[in-house]
Design a protein around this motif. Sequence first.
Motif, PDB file in Angstrom:
ATOM      1  N   ALA A 266       0.712  -1.560   0.013  1.00 32.23           N
ATOM      2  CA  ALA A 266      -0.033   0.019   0.359  1.00 32.23           C
ATOM      3  C   ALA A 266       1.166   1.486  -0.006  1.00 32.23           C
ATOM      4  N   ARG A 267       2.206   1.230   1.198  1.00 32.77           N
ATOM      5  CA  ARG A 267       2.600   2.460   1.073  1.00 32.77           C
ATOM      6  C   ARG A 267       3.253   2.960  -0.684  1.00 32.77           C
ATOM      7  N   MET A 268       3.925   1.654  -1.274  1.00 31.52           N
ATOM      8  CA  MET A 268       4.239   1.056  -2.487  1.00 31.52           C
ATOM      9  C   MET A 268       3.347   2.293  -3.505  1.00 31.52           C
ATOM     10  N   MET A 269       2.739   1.540  -3.025  1.00 30.39           N
ATOM     11  CA  MET A 269       1.219   2.184  -4.504  1.00 30.39           C
ATOM     12  C   MET A 269       0.695   3.994  -4.003  1.00 30.39           C
ATOM     13  N   ASP A 270       0.974   4.123  -2.782  1.00 31.46           N
ATOM     14  CA  ASP A 270       0.515   5.575  -2.477  1.00 31.46           C
ATOM     15  C   ASP A 270       1.871   6.163  -2.697  1.00 31.46           C
ATOM     16  N   GLY A 271       3.162   6.173  -3.188  1.00 32.26           N
ATOM     17  CA  GLY A 271       4.046   6.372  -3.990  1.00 32.26           C
ATOM     18  C   GLY A 271       3.956   7.070  -5.428  1.00 32.26           C
TER      19      GLY A 271
ATOM     20  N   ALA B 246      -4.627   3.324 -14.513  1.00 34.48           N
ATOM     21  CA  ALA B 246      -3.521   2.275 -15.325  1.00 34.48           C
ATOM     22  C   ALA B 246      -1.933   2.810 -15.655  1.00 34.48           C
ATOM     23  N   LYS B 247      -1.431   4.232 -15.408  1.00 33.28           N
ATOM     24  CA  LYS B 247      -0.618   4.886 -14.860  1.00 33.28           C
ATOM     25  C   LYS B 247       0.023   3.777 -13.803  1.00 33.28           C
ATOM     26  N   THR B 248      -0.566   4.837 -12.952  1.00 34.94           N
ATOM     27  CA  THR B 248      -0.630   3.779 -11.251  1.00 34.94           C
ATOM     28  C   THR B 248      -0.439   2.606 -11.085  1.00 34.94           C
ATOM     29  N   LEU B 249      -0.884   2.129 -11.857  1.00 33.59           N
ATOM     30  CA  LEU B 249      -1.030   0.636 -12.013  1.00 33.59           C
ATOM     31  C   LEU B 249       0.432  -0.303 -12.935  1.00 33.59           C
ATOM     32  N   THR B 250       0.537   0.996 -13.716  1.00 30.85           N
ATOM     33  CA  THR B 250       2.001   0.225 -14.456  1.00 30.85           C
ATOM     34  C   THR B 250       3.054  -0.056 -14.014  1.00 30.85           C
ATOM     35  N   LEU B 251       3.363   1.821 -13.051  1.00 31.36           N
ATOM     36  CA  LEU B 251       4.443   1.639 -12.066  1.00 31.36           C
ATOM     37  C   LEU B 251       4.517   0.827 -11.451  1.00 31.36           C
TER      38      LEU B 251
ATOM     39  N   GLU C 189       7.384  -1.873 -10.275  1.00 27.13           N
ATOM     40  CA  GLU C 189       8.598  -2.049  -9.523  1.00 27.13           C
ATOM     41  C   GLU C 189       8.396  -2.681  -8.704  1.00 27.13           C
ATOM     42  N   LEU C 190       7.598  -3.807  -9.088  1.00 28.73           N
ATOM     43  CA  LEU C 190       7.322  -5.213  -8.297  1.00 28.73           C
ATOM     44  C   LEU C 190       8.006  -5.952  -9.222  1.00 28.73           C
TER      45      LEU C 190
ATOM     46  N   VAL D 275       1.828 -11.169  -6.906  1.00 26.52           N
ATOM     47  CA  VAL D 275       1.102 -10.159  -5.794  1.00 26.52           C
ATOM     48  C   VAL D 275      -0.244  -9.795  -6.849  1.00 26.52           C
ATOM     49  N   ALA D 276      -1.172  -9.125  -6.523  1.00 28.90           N
ATOM     50  CA  ALA D 276      -3.075  -8.976  -7.266  1.00 28.90           C
ATOM     51  C   ALA D 276      -3.135  -7.336  -7.364  1.00 28.90           C
ATOM     52  N   LEU D 277      -2.748  -6.617  -8.254  1.00 22.76           N
ATOM     53  CA  LEU D 277      -3.103  -5.447  -8.644  1.00 22.76           C
ATOM     54  C   LEU D 277      -4.622  -5.544  -8.718  1.00 22.76           C
ATOM     55  N   HIS D 278      -5.469  -3.456  -7.790  1.00 21.89           N
ATOM     56  CA  HIS D 278      -6.532  -3.567  -8.063  1.00 21.89           C
ATOM     57  C   HIS D 278      -6.840  -2.321  -7.727  1.00 21.89           C
ATOM     58  N   TRP D 279      -7.728  -1.623  -8.791  1.00 23.35           N
ATOM     59  CA  TRP D 279      -8.294  -0.067  -8.106  1.00 23.35           C
ATOM     60  C   TRP D 279     -10.082  -0.024  -8.936  1.00 23.35           C
ATOM     61  N   HIS D 280     -10.350   1.093  -8.103  1.00 19.45           N
ATOM     62  CA  HIS D 280     -11.732   0.639  -8.367  1.00 19.45           C
ATOM     63  C   HIS D 280     -12.157   2.748  -8.892  1.00 19.45           C
ATOM     64  N   ALA D 281     -13.217   2.982  -8.920  1.00 21.43           N
ATOM     65  CA  ALA D 281     -13.375   4.222 -10.080  1.00 21.43           C
ATOM     66  C   ALA D 281     -13.786   5.300  -8.453  1.00 21.43           C
ATOM     67  N   ASP D 282     -13.642   6.653  -8.163  1.00 19.53           N
ATOM     68  CA  ASP D 282     -13.960   6.723  -7.101  1.00 19.53           C
ATOM     69  C   ASP D 282     -14.227   8.428  -7.087  1.00 19.53           C
ATOM     70  N   ASP D 283     -14.936   9.440  -5.396  1.00 19.85           N
ATOM     71  CA  ASP D 283     -14.586  10.790  -6.388  1.00 19.85           C
ATOM     72  C   ASP D 283     -13.461  11.286  -5.892  1.00 19.85           C
ATOM     73  N   GLU D 284     -12.224  10.478  -5.218  1.00 22.95           N
ATOM     74  CA  GLU D 284     -10.959  11.324  -4.527  1.00 22.95           C
ATOM     75  C   GLU D 284     -10.211  10.126  -5.379  1.00 22.95           C
ATOM     76  N   ASN D 285      -8.533  10.136  -4.714  1.00 21.59           N
ATOM     77  CA  ASN D 285      -7.373   9.788  -5.624  1.00 21.59           C
ATOM     78  C   ASN D 285      -6.987   9.103  -4.120  1.00 21.59           C
ATOM     79  N   SER D 286      -6.689   7.749  -3.970  1.00 24.74           N
ATOM     80  CA  SER D 286      -6.199   7.216  -2.652  1.00 24.74           C
ATOM     81  C   SER D 286      -5.418   5.992  -3.084  1.00 24.74           C
ATOM     82  N   ALA D 287      -4.645   5.666  -1.553  1.00 24.96           N
ATOM     83  CA  ALA D 287      -4.306   4.507  -2.124  1.00 24.96           C
ATOM     84  C   ALA D 287      -4.421   3.826  -0.481  1.00 24.96           C
TER      85      ALA D 287
END
Lengths: 211, 262
Positions: free
Chosen positions: A60-65, A162-167, A171-172, B193-205
Motif C-alpha cells: 500500500a505504501r508503494m502504491m501510494d508513492g 492505468a499509469k499507477t498500476l503500470t508503475l 516496481e514489483l 502480487v495482485a493489483l486492483h483499483w476502483h472508481a471513486d470521487d477522490e484519489n487515494s492509495a
Amino acid sequence: MVPDFAEVFYYVRHPDPAGVEAIWSRLEQAARGAAMGTGVEVDWEVIHGNNPLLVNEALARMMDGKLRQVGGVEYTPEERAFAERLAVSLGDAAQPLEQAQRIEPYTSSLGYGSTDVGDVSYAAPTVGLRTATWVPGTSAHSWQSAAASGSSIGFKGAQVAAKTLTLAAVELFTNPQLRAAAKAEFEAARGADYEYKSLLGDRDPPLDYRD
Amino acid sequence: MKTASRATSSFAVLVSALALAAGSASVQAQTTAFDPIAAVEAQADRTAQVARDIWEFAEVGYQEERSSALLQSQLTEEGFSIRKGVAGIPTAFVAEYGSGGPVIAILAEFDALPGLSQSDDPVRTEVAGRHAAHACGHNLFGAGSLTAAIAVGQWLEATGTPGRVRLYGAPAEEGGSGKVYMVREGLFDDVDVALHWHADDENSAAARTTLANRSAKFRFRGQSAHAAGAPDRGRSALDGVEAFNMMVNMMREHVPQDSRIH
C-alpha cells in the motif's frame, strides 16, 4: 388470496468472517422460528459471500508513492463545466472540484462495503487504489456516478489508475525485496495455519442471479 | 506488442543488462529506455473507447458477453494468450503475457448495476430502453486495467525482463462474487502480487479494508386459499416473511457495533 410464496433477500456484514457466521446462524434460527410460528415452510439459497480485504502495508505504501508520482485528474474547461453542473445535484454532499487533482493522505481505515477482491487478497498479496473518476462528492451506485463513468472525466480517472498500476507492476518486477516483504507480511497476517474458506460454500456460480 | 519497435527493444535490453549490474539504479535506467507512463498515454484513445463501449453495453453480472469479448479481443491483438470460461463462468477469463519470472495479476471488472438508466449528461436523464448502468464505474475498471496490462506487457518485452503479467477478467462483482469462484478454482495460486483499483470521487492509495459478507434469498412456502371465503384453509407465506423481518429488526439491537444486516 392467501399467498403461498414469499421471498426476502438478506445481507449480513461484519469485519470478521467468523462474525458474519455468528450472526448468520441467528438469522437462520429466526427464519425457522418465523416459519414454525406461522405454519409455513422455509428454505434459503446463499447467493454470494466475500471475505474482507486483507491489507498489505508494504504494498500500500508503494502504491501510494506511485499515485503521488502520477498525480490526480486535471479538468479541461469543458469538463469543469460538466462537473459544476453535476455538482448542483449533489447538494450538501458536493466537495470542491480541486479534490479531483489532489492525492489523499495515506491512512488506515475500515470501509463498510464488501468486495470479492477480499477473497483474492487471501490468495495472494493484494493492493489497490482509487481514483477520481467521479465528480467530487459523488456516491457510488448513483446516477451521478453512472453519468461521469461514461464521460471524459471518468476516462481520465481510468488513465490515472492505468499509469499507477503500470508503475506499481514495473516496481514489483524489478524489486525482489519488496515482493519478499509483501509475501512475509501476507503470510503473517493470514496466520501460519490459515486455510481458505469461501463464505458462499461450495455452490456453483449463480449465472442467472440477475434474471 | 504493437508499439515496441525492434530497435527500441534491443536498446532497452542492453540498458537493462547494464542496469542490473548497477543494482538499485535498475528501475531508473529501464524507465529511461522504455517509459511506462508514455506507454499508457499512447493508449489513451483505446482506454476511452473501451470504457465507453462497455458503458454502453451496460451488461449485468454473469451476462457480460460483449464486454468480456471486447477486452479479450484487445488482449489477443496485443499478443496475450487467453484462457476463457474459467471457473465455470462463461464471461470469466485469464489473459497472460511474458514468460518465467514473477507473476503480477491485474484485476478487471466490467459488470453493470440493474435498475438504473442514465445518460452521460450532468443532469438526471434516462436512456430509453436501457435498464442497467455503470453506476459503480466497472467499465472504467475494465478499460483502465486493460491499458495497464498492455503497457506492462510492452515494458516486459522492451526490457527483456523475465516475468508474466496477467489480466483477470472477473465478472459479477456486484452481488455475484465472481472472483470467489476464480479463487476457489486456484487461479491465483501462483500469483506473486495482485493489483486492483476502483472508481471513486477522490484519489487515494490509503489502506482501507472492507467487511466480510454473505447474502441469501429466504423462500417461504405456505398454502394458498381465498382470503375471505376460506382463510382457515390458508397458511400465508407472507406472514412467514413478516415474522422473520420482525425478529431480524429486534436482532439488530443485539449484534456487534460494526455489523450490517439489510
